[in-house]
Motif scaffolding. Structure first.
Motif, mmCIF file in Angstrom:
data_model
loop_
_atom_site.group_PDB
_atom_site.id
_atom_site.type_symbol
_atom_site.label_atom_id
_atom_site.label_comp_id
_atom_site.label_asym_id
_atom_site.label_seq_id
_atom_site.Cartn_x
_atom_site.Cartn_y
_atom_site.Cartn_z
ATOM 1 N N PHE A 121 0.846 -1.178 0.000
ATOM 2 C CA PHE A 121 0.000 0.000 0.000
ATOM 3 C C PHE A 121 0.887 1.235 0.000
ATOM 4 C CE2 PHE A 121 -2.607 -3.220 2.082
ATOM 5 C CZ PHE A 121 -3.819 -3.085 1.445
ATOM 6 N N THR A 122 0.338 2.326 -0.502
ATOM 7 C CA THR A 122 0.993 3.622 -0.456
ATOM 8 C C THR A 122 0.149 4.536 0.405
ATOM 9 O OG1 THR A 122 1.880 3.320 -2.679
ATOM 10 C CG2 THR A 122 1.825 5.574 -1.821
ATOM 11 N N ILE A 123 0.772 5.104 1.436
ATOM 12 C CA ILE A 123 0.097 6.076 2.288
ATOM 13 C C ILE A 123 0.582 7.447 1.844
ATOM 14 C CG2 ILE A 123 -0.232 6.908 4.634
ATOM 15 C CD1 ILE A 123 0.559 3.997 5.533
ATOM 16 N N ASP A 124 -0.368 8.295 1.439
ATOM 17 C CA ASP A 124 -0.030 9.632 0.960
ATOM 18 C C ASP A 124 -0.632 10.653 1.923
ATOM 19 O OD1 ASP A 124 0.462 11.997 -0.377
ATOM 20 O OD2 ASP A 124 -0.148 11.211 -2.334
ATOM 21 N N TYR A 125 0.246 11.398 2.590
ATOM 22 C CA TYR A 125 -0.198 12.416 3.545
ATOM 23 C C TYR A 125 -0.457 13.757 2.855
ATOM 24 C CZ TYR A 125 1.323 9.010 6.982
ATOM 25 O OH TYR A 125 1.472 7.861 7.730
ATOM 26 N N HIS A 126 -0.232 13.835 1.555
ATOM 27 C CA HIS A 126 -0.475 15.015 0.728
ATOM 28 C C HIS A 126 0.269 16.242 1.228
ATOM 29 C CE1 HIS A 126 -3.317 12.946 -1.863
ATOM 30 N NE2 HIS A 126 -3.623 12.275 -0.768
ATOM 31 N N THR A 127 1.438 16.002 1.778
ATOM 32 C CA THR A 127 2.330 17.079 2.225
ATOM 33 C C THR A 127 3.698 16.923 1.564
ATOM 34 O OG1 THR A 127 3.129 15.753 4.078
ATOM 35 C CG2 THR A 127 1.240 17.199 4.497
ATOM 36 N N GLY A 128 3.792 15.967 0.654
ATOM 37 C CA GLY A 128 5.082 15.607 0.075
ATOM 38 C C GLY A 128 5.625 14.337 0.705
ATOM 39 N N VAL A 129 4.986 13.897 1.782
ATOM 40 C CA VAL A 129 5.397 12.666 2.465
ATOM 41 C C VAL A 129 4.544 11.514 1.942
ATOM 42 C CG1 VAL A 129 5.559 11.469 4.668
ATOM 43 C CG2 VAL A 129 6.101 13.906 4.533
ATOM 44 N N LYS A 183 -3.896 1.171 7.653
ATOM 45 C CA LYS A 183 -4.614 2.263 8.315
ATOM 46 C C LYS A 183 -3.970 2.617 9.644
ATOM 47 C CE LYS A 183 -9.234 1.328 6.467
ATOM 48 N NZ LYS A 183 -10.586 0.893 6.849
ATOM 49 N N ARG A 184 -3.596 1.634 10.428
ATOM 50 C CA ARG A 184 -2.960 1.897 11.723
ATOM 51 C C ARG A 184 -1.650 2.662 11.536
ATOM 52 N NH1 ARG A 184 -5.171 -3.178 12.738
ATOM 53 N NH2 ARG A 184 -3.255 -4.280 12.201
ATOM 54 N N ILE A 185 -0.878 2.288 10.528
ATOM 55 C CA ILE A 185 0.376 2.986 10.250
ATOM 56 C C ILE A 185 0.086 4.435 9.843
ATOM 57 C CG2 ILE A 185 2.363 3.096 8.689
ATOM 58 C CD1 ILE A 185 2.232 -0.025 8.675
ATOM 59 N N ALA A 186 -0.903 4.625 8.977
ATOM 60 C CA ALA A 186 -1.268 5.967 8.529
ATOM 61 C C ALA A 186 -1.732 6.825 9.705
ATOM 62 C CB ALA A 186 -2.358 5.890 7.468
ATOM 63 N N GLU A 187 -2.530 6.256 10.578
ATOM 64 C CA GLU A 187 -3.037 6.996 11.742
ATOM 65 C C GLU A 187 -1.896 7.417 12.660
ATOM 66 O OE1 GLU A 187 -6.144 4.525 13.444
ATOM 67 O OE2 GLU A 187 -7.063 4.354 11.462
ATOM 68 N N ASP A 188 -0.906 6.558 12.810
ATOM 69 C CA ASP A 188 0.259 6.914 13.626
ATOM 70 C C ASP A 188 1.023 8.092 13.029
ATOM 71 O OD1 ASP A 188 -0.288 4.946 15.492
ATOM 72 O OD2 ASP A 188 1.182 3.526 14.681
ATOM 73 N N GLY A 189 0.963 8.226 11.709
ATOM 74 C CA GLY A 189 1.689 9.292 11.032
ATOM 75 C C GLY A 189 0.901 10.570 10.835
ATOM 76 N N GLU A 239 -4.397 18.478 5.632
ATOM 77 C CA GLU A 239 -4.486 17.760 4.352
ATOM 78 C C GLU A 239 -5.145 16.398 4.570
ATOM 79 O OE1 GLU A 239 -3.688 18.941 1.436
ATOM 80 O OE2 GLU A 239 -2.675 20.754 2.126
ATOM 81 N N ASN A 240 -5.883 15.934 3.561
ATOM 82 C CA ASN A 240 -6.451 14.597 3.603
ATOM 83 C C ASN A 240 -5.322 13.574 3.590
ATOM 84 O OD1 ASN A 240 -8.971 15.828 3.362
ATOM 85 N ND2 ASN A 240 -9.008 15.572 1.144
ATOM 86 N N VAL A 241 -5.609 12.374 4.072
ATOM 87 C CA VAL A 241 -4.661 11.262 4.012
ATOM 88 C C VAL A 241 -5.326 10.151 3.207
ATOM 89 C CG1 VAL A 241 -3.391 9.545 5.343
ATOM 90 C CG2 VAL A 241 -3.626 11.869 6.236
ATOM 91 N N THR A 242 -4.609 9.643 2.191
ATOM 92 C CA THR A 242 -5.160 8.555 1.385
ATOM 93 C C THR A 242 -4.278 7.323 1.475
ATOM 94 O OG1 THR A 242 -4.012 9.381 -0.590
ATOM 95 C CG2 THR A 242 -6.287 10.078 -0.295
ATOM 96 N N ILE A 243 -4.926 6.186 1.294
ATOM 97 C CA ILE A 243 -4.207 4.918 1.175
ATOM 98 C C ILE A 243 -4.533 4.379 -0.214
ATOM 99 C CG2 ILE A 243 -3.907 2.576 2.046
ATOM 100 C CD1 ILE A 243 -4.686 3.617 4.813
ATOM 101 N N LEU A 267 -11.724 10.313 13.623
ATOM 102 C CA LEU A 267 -10.630 9.352 13.682
ATOM 103 C C LEU A 267 -9.515 9.890 14.569
ATOM 104 C CD1 LEU A 267 -9.333 6.726 12.632
ATOM 105 C CD2 LEU A 267 -8.414 8.055 10.740
ATOM 106 N N ARG A 268 -9.124 11.141 14.314
ATOM 107 C CA ARG A 268 -8.070 11.781 15.118
ATOM 108 C C ARG A 268 -8.435 13.246 15.294
ATOM 109 N NH1 ARG A 268 -1.730 11.549 14.719
ATOM 110 N NH2 ARG A 268 -1.335 12.481 16.747
ATOM 111 N N ASP A 269 -8.430 13.692 16.516
ATOM 112 C CA ASP A 269 -8.920 15.027 16.863
ATOM 113 C C ASP A 269 -7.770 15.977 17.196
ATOM 114 O OD1 ASP A 269 -10.710 17.038 17.462
ATOM 115 O OD2 ASP A 269 -11.163 16.294 19.470
#
Length: 81
Positions: free
Chosen positions: A4-12, A25-31, A37-41, A65-67
């Motif tokens: 999977f590719t996790i895109d934080y839409h910040t260049g990361v 998803k758990r990895i993305a949430e940790d990051g 910016e939206n986060v996509t997987i 999901l995260r506040d």
């Protein structure tokens, strides 16, 4: 294992090889951070799910999901709504 590719839409962008989408998803949430910016997987170039950034405080009816308090929050993953 699935890729999977996790895109934080910040260049990361983070490439992960995990058992399933839930682990990605758990990895993305940790990051997740206060980036506004939206986060996509993605898998094979296709967006599988998105956690949308909402730039307002979460209300009682929101699916959070995260506040980040008064600054905003990420919604639960789009495939779970």
């Amino acid at each position: 294992m699935e890729k999977f590719t996790i895109d934080y839409h910040t260049g990361v962008i983070q490439e992960v090889e995990v058992e399933d989408l839930q682990e990605a998803k758990r990895i993305a949430e940790d990051g997740m951070a206060y980036t506004q910016e939206n986060v996509t997987i993605e898998q094979d170039g296709e967006v599988i799910t998105t956690s949308y950034w909402c730039p307002v405080p979460a209300g009682d009816e929101d699916e959070v999901l995260r506040d980040f308090g008064d600054f905003g929050f990420y919604q639960v993953w789009s495939d779970e709504l």
